[in-house]
Design a protein around this motif. Structure first.
Motif, PDB file in Angstrom:
ATOM      1  N   ASP A  64       0.749  -1.061   0.081  1.00  0.00           N
ATOM      2  CA  ASP A  64       0.020  -0.193   0.083  1.00  0.00           C
ATOM      3  C   ASP A  64       0.718   1.302  -0.119  1.00  0.00           C
ATOM      4  O   ASP A  64       1.720   1.581   0.619  1.00  0.00           O
ATOM      5  N   GLN A 113      -7.700   1.692   6.506  1.00  0.00           N
ATOM      6  CA  GLN A 113      -6.879   1.029   7.800  1.00  0.00           C
ATOM      7  C   GLN A 113      -6.247  -0.454   7.026  1.00  0.00           C
ATOM      8  O   GLN A 113      -6.363  -0.958   6.156  1.00  0.00           O
ATOM      9  N   SER A 114      -5.577  -0.748   8.208  1.00  0.00           N
ATOM     10  CA  SER A 114      -4.637  -2.252   7.953  1.00  0.00           C
ATOM     11  C   SER A 114      -3.840  -1.897   6.665  1.00  0.00           C
ATOM     12  O   SER A 114      -3.642  -2.871   5.730  1.00  0.00           O
ATOM     13  N   VAL A 116      -0.364  -2.010   4.894  1.00  0.00           N
ATOM     14  CA  VAL A 116       1.008  -2.683   4.950  1.00  0.00           C
ATOM     15  C   VAL A 116       1.674  -2.064   3.677  1.00  0.00           C
ATOM     16  O   VAL A 116       1.231  -2.354   2.269  1.00  0.00           O
ATOM     17  N   SER A 193      -3.363   3.475  11.475  1.00  0.00           N
ATOM     18  CA  SER A 193      -3.837   2.719  10.371  1.00  0.00           C
ATOM     19  C   SER A 193      -2.499   1.919   9.742  1.00  0.00           C
ATOM     20  O   SER A 193      -3.020   1.148   8.824  1.00  0.00           O
ATOM     21  N   ARG A 195      -0.643  -1.076   9.609  1.00  0.00           N
ATOM     22  CA  ARG A 195      -0.336  -2.364  10.540  1.00  0.00           C
ATOM     23  C   ARG A 195       1.342  -2.937  10.175  1.00  0.00           C
ATOM     24  O   ARG A 195       1.605  -3.502  11.387  1.00  0.00           O
ATOM     25  N   ARG A 196       1.801  -2.741   9.238  1.00  0.00           N
ATOM     26  CA  ARG A 196       3.154  -3.064   8.824  1.00  0.00           C
ATOM     27  C   ARG A 196       3.760  -2.348   7.845  1.00  0.00           C
ATOM     28  O   ARG A 196       3.227  -2.010   7.008  1.00  0.00           O
TER      29      ARG A 196
END
Length: 320
Positions: A64, A113-114, A116, A193, A195-196
């Motif tokens: 992302d 959200q989430s 990566v 927001s 995650r990684r």
């Protein structure tokens, strides 16, 4: 005169009906120059950051790349052709999707959200609305109110508990104080927001030891600095309390000046050797133009004075 606090005034002037950033036919690039607009070398430097982060993440199936405060999508447009298909490009902006934007660039009003990958915010936090406080003639710290039509200021109610708590830690004064906790909250939510990966804030700002005694609130219109009248006709902006923002996110971070970050990524502004002018005049002229745009990006009196604030989440990656 009907006066309101600066935070409400900025919100209406920038993002309300007819606000500066929601006008359909005028984008930020028409009024002020950011690093994104100054040179493609900025996007090129970010490409190196993306490649390093992608490798550290193990080249995930979907990487992302989220641009918060994307303007009209200029940065993602510049990067799109240089990135693999598995990179998901998302622009976050309050205006409707621009005509002609490539369909591979997703467009939305809120941060996904989430994530990566990488979240980047270039000159976004300086436009997150905030309140201003100052000491009145009786020595009381009060909210500064502003007339939305004339820009005239007056004193309002005493500073509230949230303001006093923030300034006691981050801006003890004396002087005119720009209350930065709305920026802290906005950036903490943005980093949460991820995650990684990483989050990168690029903005102009200051730290506790060098807060400006009279604040930084100002306006921009048509490339010129103007009085910050919150009527929607100009950008209304204030520098970011970068150390407060950094701590609010609650993740490991590093903060350096843009000039140092870009030089580490190969943008140095050095003039090409004169011998090249004799052996390959066209290459010399191209290199000279690149040096000029690089010099603008690293100018310590201009864009080079911006801060790069880098947070990592669930991954260890050395930052430039």
């Amino acid at each position: 005169m009907t006066a309101i606090g600066w935070r409400l005034a900025m919100q209406a002037a920038l993002y309300g009906s007819g606000g500066f950033f929601v006008r359909p036919r005028s984008g930020p690039a028409d009024h002020f120059r950011t690093s994104v607009h100054a040179s493609p070398l900025f996007a090129g430097a970010l490409l190196k950051v993306i490649e390093q982060l992608d490798a550290a993440l193990g080249h995930p199936k979907t990487f992302d790349l989220v641009d918060v405060g994307a303007g009209r999508g200029e940065l993602l447009t510049a990067l799109r052709r240089q990135l693999p298909d598995r990179v998901r490009l998302t622009a976050v902006e309050v205006v409707p999707r621009p005509d002609g934007l490539h369909p591979e660039i997703h467009w939305r009003r809120d941060i996904p959200q989430s994530i990566v990958g990488l979240l980047i915010a270039t000159e976004w936090l300086d436009n997150v609305p905030l309140d201003v406080v100052d000491i009145d003639e009786g020595g009381v710290l009060r909210k500064v109110l502003v007339d939305r039509v004339t820009g005239a200021e007056t004193f309002g109610a005493p500073a509230d508990a949230a303001d006093l708590f923030w300034l006691s830690r981050w801006w003890p004064g004396p002087g005119r104080i720009e209350i930065g906790w709305p920026r802290d909250s906005a950036w903490a939510d943005a980093v949460a927001s991820v995650r990684r990966g990483a989050a990168l804030c690029v903005d102009y700002g200051h730290r506790r030891d060098d807060r400006p005694a009279f604040g930084t609130l100002t306006g921009y219109r048509d490339g010129r600095q103007v009085t910050p009248v919150p009527d929607g006709s100009c950008d209304v902006t204030a520098h970011v309390a970068m150390d407060a923002v950094a701590m609010a996110a609650g993740t490991p971070y590093r903060m350096i000046r843009q000039r140092a970050a870009l030089k580490a990524l190969g943008v140095d502004g050095a003039r090409p050797p004169l011998d090249l002018a004799r052996t390959d005049p066209a290459a010399y002229l191209r290199a000279l133009a690149a040096a000029g745009s690089a010099a603008e990006l690293i100018d310590p009196a201009g864009l080079g004075d911006h801060w790069w604030l880098w947070h990592t989440v669930g991954v260890e990656i050395p930052f430039v």
